[in-house]
Scaffold this active site. Structure first.
Site, PDB file in Angstrom:
ATOM      1  N   GLU A  87       0.808  -1.232   0.000  1.00 40.03           N
ATOM      2  CA  GLU A  87       0.000   0.000   0.000  1.00 40.03           C
ATOM      3  C   GLU A  87       0.835   1.273   0.000  1.00 40.03           C
ATOM      4  OE1 GLU A  87      -2.789  -0.132   3.279  1.00 40.03           O
ATOM      5  OE2 GLU A  87      -4.219  -1.213   2.036  1.00 40.03           O
ATOM      6  N   GLU A 129      -6.940  -7.551  -0.270  1.00 41.32           N
ATOM      7  CA  GLU A 129      -7.472  -7.445   1.094  1.00 41.32           C
ATOM      8  C   GLU A 129      -8.935  -7.038   1.056  1.00 41.32           C
ATOM      9  OE1 GLU A 129      -5.228  -4.989   3.825  1.00 41.32           O
ATOM     10  OE2 GLU A 129      -3.318  -5.749   3.051  1.00 41.32           O
TER      11      GLU A 129
HETATM   12  C1  GAL Z   1      -4.244  -2.331   5.208  1.00 40.92           C
HETATM   13  C2  GAL Z   1      -2.880  -2.977   5.370  1.00 40.92           C
HETATM   14  C3  GAL Z   1      -2.963  -4.221   6.222  1.00 40.92           C
HETATM   15  C4  GAL Z   1      -3.754  -3.936   7.467  1.00 40.92           C
HETATM   16  C5  GAL Z   1      -5.121  -3.416   7.093  1.00 40.92           C
HETATM   17  C6  GAL Z   1      -6.000  -3.069   8.253  1.00 40.92           C
HETATM   18  O1  GAL Z   1      -4.112  -1.021   4.877  1.00 40.92           O
HETATM   19  O2  GAL Z   1      -2.334  -3.303   4.123  1.00 40.92           O
HETATM   20  O3  GAL Z   1      -1.668  -4.658   6.542  1.00 40.92           O
HETATM   21  O4  GAL Z   1      -3.065  -3.013   8.220  1.00 40.92           O
HETATM   22  O5  GAL Z   1      -4.979  -2.248   6.384  1.00 40.92           O
HETATM   23  O6  GAL Z   1      -6.200  -4.153   9.042  1.00 40.92           O
END
Ligand code: GAL
Length: 814
Positions: free
Chosen positions: A184, A253
């Protein structure tokens, strides 16, 4: 009694064609539609499990439950600070045994997405960076900086080499089909100026040069250079498009819930919304989706980041912190995955075509030349259900839902209609073996050492001015004392009769205790939205020598944001004595305890938690293994929680909250494998003082299983068929199953066919209910581990003609 009973409806279960197992030794590439494994485009479902957030003895079960839930891929980060705690000294033992974890995934027949980072965010201390990086002369993290790039390359290459040596890449016959570099960066890269682009291009080239034989991704990086695939992270990614026509639409994600912080309520994400987001993504051309997290687990030791992230990393994930299925989340998503897999052949063969069926209503069709056809019908409106016409048939679409039609005609699943069983779980306080109350196990044998307030060790040193905490402790501990002795002559304004002295302290965080002449005078704490602490405490000073001791604590180091590594912590000042005349001074002191006892492990095999009621804040070890930071006195605020949460409409991490006014975390996971049958030693480091005799163990148990199915529900996904004749005799079916193999349904606590009200645990009869419901359900279910009942008037009679009826059941298992 057979283990599965069936009443009414269709006695025949039709099984889905099982997708071909992944053949190892695969060539992995990609095109504009999908990852291509051995020449075949694949629709893949993935889930994150972070190996250090559970214990190796839990891994096999977690992976199996993921497979049973319909996952093809397990995604994990690699945690640099775990593996290289001291520069050049590697550790891959125990919970850090990455190779073992990857091999277990392979054994289960699943694939791996290895997200090396090595910056990982992840609510993990310092985003996964080892603290020693910070002390390398001239280093600037995550930018075009030679010292940083050298370290990042060395660690990334180390991990890639390790995987290669074990033949773990798909190209070598292993399960790893994908790897991630960085994480990110695109969200924050503007803060790094022109160097950001140079850095990202370097990272891409560096990763590619490691020659893994499988594709690399960068998430949230719209300018990811070829051949790196840019992927999406978020609660929804259906509108995402990759930066090239030659790259597939991938979602690394999909946040299945959200993390929790000390002092905050607990976020949760309704499964109807999660299922909606998943179906929308595959509807609009996505072919790889990953749940972050599928099993969240526990932040053992001092691994939490944030700051203020709780020790629990449950995340409201489909598998809960303790490794048990969260139902109906796990079961409903399993059904969604099966429904999507029924469409895979059509989906990989062609591009989707989307048309509007009205306002907020969309149909997407995947239709191949050879006559394969799959369709998704969506109602993205948040208010009203709709009836749509599609291919000459009529379909009811609840608001904020997607229906999946594997044959472009019949609905196999609607994301808002849950066929899966639900469970209500509870923690049961455990009595100790030889005493009547659990507390007795802990009452005896406590011994404690009272840590002295202020500086007591020989390692103390003196410097002018206030020091930033992380630079001073190198994060070797949460604690740093700032102590100062000041001499009062007796004629200072502070000491005049009637004069009020206030000690003012400003700290970058995260928690602060102030002691005056060895006594606690005041304290303060930051929170997840602002970690800084500022205190103004009234104090009285005496003529002569006065001691000011400030104890500053960190609660996990920042893990997110541009230059998060430079945010700092501790008493950076000013520290002031305020009265009619202003002075400024520094110092610190506190009171802490170490408790120790022995106890016997509670019997059985259900997952265990330690209830920290009665304790303040500190850290706990069981037989030398740290179960993490505890802080039951940090209570969530009273606002933001609602009794129920409407899943319709865009989700955000503050939309659905629970646990207001209660400790953010009271129960702490104690892995079974860390306990001996007897003679266990619990060590507590308690900062505030507390009463350890109230400590108790609790086991996680299932209280009830429930289901509620209406006459308008699609058939269970396992009964899917395109055949009109078979569909005519089949109908919506309510299925119940006890979570454990050795359990049977022992009691029907509630059953109603008609218009029952309420939700699992609080069902009640509505105006219309069939008199036969209870006896039909009892007959079908009691004594069996699972049972299925046709939801129709032919099973129950018709208590109110012309109305769509439902069957609601709550049962218990023993
Ligand atoms: C994203 C990140 C993850 C985790 C998630 C929130 O931005 O890539 O590692 O932090 O947010 O749980």
């Amino acid at each position: 009694m057979s283990s599965t009973a069936m009443a009414g409806g269709l006695g025949l279960l039709l099984f889905l064609a099982v997708t071909a197992p992944f053949c190892f030794g695969a060539n992995v590439t990609y095109d504009h539609r999908a990852l291509v494994i051995d020449g075949k485009r694949r629709v893949l479902v993935s889930g994150s499990i972070h190996y250090p957030r559970s214990t190796p003895d839990m891994w096999r079960d977690l992976i199996q439950k993921s497979k049973d839930g319909g996952l093809d891929v397990i995604e994990t980060y690699v945690f640099w600070n775990l593996h290289e705690p001291v520069r050049g000294q590697y550790d891959f033992e125990g919970r850090k045994d990455l190779v073992k974890f990857v091999k277990l995934v392979k054994e289960a027949g699943l694939l791996v997405h290895l997200r090396i980072g090595p910056y990982v965010c992840a609510e993990w201390n310092y985003g996964g960076f080892p603290l020693w990086l910070h002390f390398i002369p001239g280093i600037v993290l995550r930018t075009d900086n030679e010292p940083f790039k050298a370290e990042m390359k060395r660690f990334t290459a180390k991990i890639v080499d390790m995987m290669k040596q074990e033949n773990l890449y798909a190209s070598q016959g292993g399960p790893i089909i994908l790897s991630q570099i960085e994480n990110e960066y695109g969200n924050i890269d503007s803060a790094y100026g022109n160097s950001a682009k140079t850095y990202i291009n370097w990272a891409a080239a560096m990763a590619t040069s490691l020659d893994t034989g499988v594709p690399w991704v960068m998430c949230q990086q719209s300018d990811a250079p070829n051949p790196i695939i840019n992927t999406c992270n978020g609660f929804y990614c259906d509108q995402f498009t990759p930066n090239s026509n030659n790259k597939p639409k991938m979602w690394t994600e999909n946040w299945s819930g959200w993390f929790s912080s000390f002092g905050d309520p607990l976020p949760y994400r309704p499964v109807e919304d999660l299922a909606f987001s998943v179906a929308r993504f595959y509807q609009l051309g996505g072919t790889f989706q990953n749940y972050y997290m599928y099993h969240g687990g526990t932040n053992f030791g001092r691994s939490t980041g944030g700051p203020f992230i709780t020790t629990s990393y449950d995340y409201d994930a489909p598998i809960d912190e303790y490794g048990l299925l969260r139902q109906p989340k796990w079961g409903h998503l399993k059904d969604v995955h099966k429904a999507i897999k029924l469409c895979e052949e059509a989906m990989v063969a062609t591009d989707p075509k989307t048309t509007s069926l009205g306002s907020n209503l969309e149909a997407t069709v995947y239709k191949t030349g050879s006559g394969k056809c799959a369709a998704f019908l969506a109602n993205v409106g948040t208010q009203s259900d709709a009836t749509v016409k599609f291919n000459g048939n009529s379909y009811n679409l609840p608001a904020w839902s997607v229906s999946i039609l594997p044959d472009c005609k019949n609905v196999v699943l609607n994301t808002a209609k849950i066929n899966s069983v639900s469970t209500i779980t509870k923690f049961v306080r455990q009595p100790s073996k030889d005493d009547t109350t659990a507390t007795d196990a802990f009452v005896s044998g406590w011994s404690w050492i009272n840590e002295p307030v202020g500086i007591s060790s020989e390692s103390a040193f003196t410097k002018p001015g206030l020091l930033e905490q992380i630079n001073t402790t190198a994060d070797q501990s949460d604690y740093l004392w700032y102590s100062l002795s000041i001499e009062m002559k007796g004629d200072e304004p502070f000491l005049e009769d009637g004069s009020q002295t206030v000690l003012h302290v400003d700290s970058l965080g995260h928690v602060l205790y102030a002691f005056i002449n060895g006594k606690l005078a005041g304290s303060g704490k930051g929170g997840s939205s602002n970690s800084k602490v500022s205190i103004d405490v009234p104090i009285s000073l005496q003529p002569g020598k006065n001691k000011i001791d400030l104890l500053s604590l960190t609660v996990g180091l920042a893990n997110y944001g541009a230059f998060f590594d430079m945010r700092g912590a501790g008493v950076t000042g000013p520290v002031q004595l305020k009265s009619s005349k202003n002075g400024s001074t520094i110092d610190l002191s506190s009171q802490q305890w170490t408790y120790q006892t022995t106890f016997d492990a509670p019997s059985g095999s259900s997952p265990l938690a330690l209830d920290f009621t009665g304790l303040g804040k500190g850290q706990a070890w069981i037989n030398g293994q740290s179960i993490g930071r505890y802080w039951p006195t940090n209570v969530a605020g009273n606002s933001g929680c609602t009794g129920s949460c409407n899943y319709r409409g865009s989700y955000s991490s503050s939309k659905c909250l629970k646990n207001c006014g209660k400790p953010s975390q009271q129960l702490y996971h104690v892995p079974r494998s860390w306990l001996n049958p007897s003679g266990n030693i619990l060590v507590l480091f308690e900062e505030m003082g507390g009463n350890p005799t109230q400590l108790s163990f609790a086991t996680r148990e299932t209280q009830s299983i429930c289901s509620r199915i209406s006459e308008s529900h699609p058939l269970p996904v396992d009964m899917w068929t395109s055949d009109d004749e078979t569909r005519k005799t089949a109908g919506p079916t309510l299925s119940l199953a006890c979570p454990l193999a050795n359990q049977v349904i022992s009691q029907i606590k509630f059953s109603s066919f008609g218009t029952p009200r309420g939700t699992c645990g609080s069902f009640s009869h509505g105006r219309c209910s069939s008199k036969m419901a209870h006896s039909v359900v009892e007959k079908a279910c009691i004594g069996s581990r699972s049972c299925s009942i046709g939801v129709s008037v032919s099973t129950f009679g018709d208590p109110c003609a012309g109305i769509t009826k439902s069957l609601a059941v709550e049962a218990s298992c023993t």
